[in-house]
Design a protein around this motif. Structure first.
Motif, PDB file in Angstrom:
ATOM      1  N   ALA A   1      -7.157   2.078   6.584  1.00 48.06           N
ATOM      2  CA  ALA A   1      -6.244   3.036   5.944  1.00 48.06           C
ATOM      3  C   ALA A   1      -7.000   4.291   5.520  1.00 48.06           C
ATOM      4  O   ALA A   1      -6.553   5.420   5.786  1.00 48.06           O
ATOM      5  CB  ALA A   1      -5.557   2.395   4.753  1.00 48.06           C
TER       6      ALA A   1
ATOM      7  N   CYS B   1      -0.688   2.451   4.408  1.00 43.22           N
ATOM      8  CA  CYS B   1      -1.307   1.265   4.999  1.00 43.22           C
ATOM      9  C   CYS B   1      -1.653   1.534   6.474  1.00 43.22           C
ATOM     10  O   CYS B   1      -0.980   2.333   7.148  1.00 43.22           O
ATOM     11  CB  CYS B   1      -0.367   0.076   4.859  1.00 43.22           C
ATOM     12  N   ASP B   2      -2.669   0.821   6.933  1.00 41.92           N
ATOM     13  CA  ASP B   2      -3.318   1.090   8.227  1.00 41.92           C
ATOM     14  C   ASP B   2      -2.429   1.669   9.330  1.00 41.92           C
ATOM     15  O   ASP B   2      -2.658   2.760   9.825  1.00 41.92           O
ATOM     16  CB  ASP B   2      -3.916  -0.195   8.796  1.00 41.92           C
TER      17      ASP B   2
ATOM     18  N   CYS C   1      -5.972   0.212   0.629  1.00 44.85           N
ATOM     19  CA  CYS C   1      -7.328  -0.324   0.460  1.00 44.85           C
ATOM     20  C   CYS C   1      -8.293   0.804   0.125  1.00 44.85           C
ATOM     21  O   CYS C   1      -8.263   1.869   0.753  1.00 44.85           O
ATOM     22  CB  CYS C   1      -7.791  -1.014   1.736  1.00 44.85           C
TER      23      CYS C   1
ATOM     24  N   CYS D   1       0.820  -1.216   0.000  1.00 42.76           N
ATOM     25  CA  CYS D   1       0.000   0.000   0.000  1.00 42.76           C
ATOM     26  C   CYS D   1       0.856   1.269   0.000  1.00 42.76           C
ATOM     27  O   CYS D   1       0.362   2.355  -0.310  1.00 42.76           O
ATOM     28  CB  CYS D   1      -0.915   0.007   1.217  1.00 42.76           C
TER      29      CYS D   1
END
Ligand code: FES
Length: 592
Positions: free
Chosen positions: A221, A142-143, A215, A74
């Motif tokens: 995210a 990313c998260d 995502c 990501c």
């Protein structure tokens, strides 16, 4: 005198006047030419990358904290994006220096990326503190990369700006939108009930990740990107711009320009991250239908910057806010649609009466001011406050003897008919036990049962895995049923959905009452009354507690050992107890 020495001497002369006028930036402690020996050391080695002399004398140093990694898909484009940030920094008269930090890729890291959020935050904090920076740009995606970097930066408190990497383009599979993550959670049902072939599966894999970016559902995210924009840490509109849209590059460049000005204005993180900013973020998170992970990360950031934020605040401030954004997993669209519909500024425009109007953002104006001219271009994606998709969204915080310090549920992603439910517990002591037995034809379970999963909390997993939304048993799925009540001390992916009670605290591994649930116990879930109750008497619970044996610790050395011995419980944000608060940016001792 050789030619190079002559050029450099001339530069020193030219810059002497400027030096007298310039502000005392933090980086001056490293690069001030008055200190012959240390100044020489600090400048000389950096010069091997080819910087002119005025970079050391007249320009604030801006660190570009990059979570780029090929193992974090990501964030795979963030090295390229950083070049645009650099361009902006140089244009505005700054000196950009990019540095890598621990990056967490949600899909590949074992046992769970969350285990390393705190580690990465330490890395970020110590890099910022140890190096000669006057301001920082955080490159995230990313998260966990967003909360980790903001947590670390908060403990130092320099002028800081976030550049979110942006979501992937919409996934599209055979004409249908396919949302990252959300599709995966439907897979077991699809494979069982829709004869989904291996060939179709491979095609779906490709379709659900068709560009750079994170995502593209309103998963964690995207939630984190909206969170930092709502907190005021990005330029307006940054969160929704797709990773591959040229406007993402422009946003990066403008962010580079702005951070230089922030340093000149001494606009530190703590002036932006006020209690009001956190309350705004909670309201926005409810309106966009953000992930439950938002709670854990926002609390951890609040703890670092020194703002009081308790679990009940999320319910009190957010649960009466209507759901305006129709994105998966709560709705049907994806982040690209959200961007075209107007993005976060269009949401802020709708909910401005619920927001603090004087919490400033990185550009010195409030989120409300920044959104004054925002327009919604698609009411199917972003609803008006008068006609929301759901009257009340946000996150409900539950209490009861099963979660004495709280548990959470996301009503917008749950089944309304299960919000008040009483059922028989089907207990799994570990996630491995769940996998082994959930599809056992002899397992005594039906759609009215409540799945109880233990051992997936911060200490128990370790790292509080995203497994709370465990799949339903095949024999229930075969009846066409797609949701059951599930309870655990773990988390759930922001891309997931269902009537899933998460973050039970205290967790089972440290002896919370969740550890004492037995097969067949009756449990009552009552979301409207915020109650989660195990129908077992206090005497019986005391007897079970006396017989309870704590699980073996997961590690006796290394980071894992540090983590399990110091991680706080979910209701406090799962930060390490010794990391709460800040150390500031002053480092008294020099290199030599
Ligand atoms: Fe990285 Fe979803 S896996 S954002």
């Amino acid at each position: 005198m050789n030619i190079y020495a002559s050029i450099f001497n001339n530069h020193f002369k030219i810059n002497e006047n400027v030096r007298r006028k310039r502000k005392q930036w933090r980086s001056r402690e490293w690069f001030a030419p008055e200190d012959r020996k240390l100044g020489f050391i600090h400048r000389s080695w950096l010069r091997n990358q080819g910087y002119p002399d005025d970079y050391f004398t007249d320009r604030p140093v801006i660190g570009i904290c990059n979570t780029w990694s090929e193992l974090t898909p990501c964030n795979g484009h963030l090295r390229d994006l950083a070049e645009y940030v650099k361009k902006g920094i140089i244009e505005a008269g700054g000196f950009p220096l990019e540095f890598p930090v621990t990056s967490m890729g949600e899909t590949l890291m074992r046992p769970t990326a969350m285990l390393f959020r705190n580690l990465s935050s330490m890395d970020v904090e110590e890099c910022i503190r140890a190096y000669p920076m006057d301001g920082v740009v955080l490159m995230t995606g990313c998260d966990k990369t967003t909360p980790a970097t903001v947590m670390g930066a908060s403990s130092v408190d320099l002028p800081t700006l976030v550049v979110p990497g942006g979501p992937m383009l919409n996934g599209r599979y055979r004409g249908e939108l396919i949302g990252s993550g959300t599709f995966v959670w439907k897979l077991k049902n699809k494979l069982e009930n829709e004869n989904f072939s291996q060939e179709e599966l491979t095609e779906a894999e490709i379709c659900s990740a068709r560009s750079a970016g994170h995502c593209m559902t309103m998963g964690t995210a995207s939630t984190m990107a909206c969170m930092v924009e709502a907190l005021g840490l990005t330029l307006p509109g940054a969160a929704a711009i797709p990773a591959v849209d040229t406007r993402k590059k422009v946003m990066a460049q403008l962010s580079g320009r702005r951070i230089v000005e922030m340093v000149k204005e001494d606009l530190k993180l703590s002036r932006i991250l006020t209690r009001q900013a956190f309350e705004n973020a909670i309201v926005v998170n409810a309106a966009v239908g953000g992930s439950t992970n938002f709670i854990i990360h926002l609390q951890a950031i609040a703890g670092r910057i020194g703002v009081e934020l308790a679990l009940p605040d999320f319910d009190k401030i957010g649960s009466h806010i209507p759901l305006l954004v129709n994105l998966m997993p709560s709705g049907k669209f994806l982040m690209e649609d959200f961007f075209y519909a107007g993005g976060l500024p269009a949401v802020v425009q709708e909910i401005k009466s619920h927001l603090h109007q004087d919490a400033i953002t990185v550009n010195g104006r409030s989120v409300v001011e920044n959104s004054a001219t925002a327009v919604c271009y698609n009411r199917e994606v972003i609803a008006s406050i008068e006609q929301p998709f759901q009257a009340e969204a946000g996150i409900a915080v539950l209490y009861g003897n099963l979660c004495e310090n709280g548990a959470v549920i996301k009503p917008s992603a749950a089944t309304p008919s299960l919000m008040v439910h009483r059922g028989k517990a089907v207990v799994f002591e570990t996630i491995e036990e769940y996998h082994e037995h959930i599809d056992d034809p002899d397992l005594d379970i039906d759609e009215n049962s409540i799945i109880v999963l233990k051992g997936v909390g911060p200490v128990g997993y370790p790292g509080m895995a995203e497994v709370g939304n465990v799949d339903l048993p095949l024999k229930v799925l075969k009846k066409g049923i797609t949701d059951m009540v599930r309870i655990s001390d773990g988390r759930m992916s922001g891309t997931a959905f269902g009537t899933v009670v998460l973050h039970v605290s205290p967790e089972s591994a440290i002896g919370g009452n969740l550890a004492l649930v037995h097969q067949g116990d009756m449990i009552e879930l009552d979301v409207p009354n915020r109650r989660l109750h195990l129908e077992v008497s206090a005497e019986e619970l005391a007897a079970r507690r006396a017989a309870w044996i704590a699980p073996e610790p997961h590690a006796t050395r290394g980071y894992l050992s540090l983590y399990v011995n110091h991680v706080q419980q979910a209701h406090l944000g799962a930060d390490m107890d010794f990391m709460v608060g800040k150390s500031g940016s002053v480092v008294k001792r020099d290199v030599h």
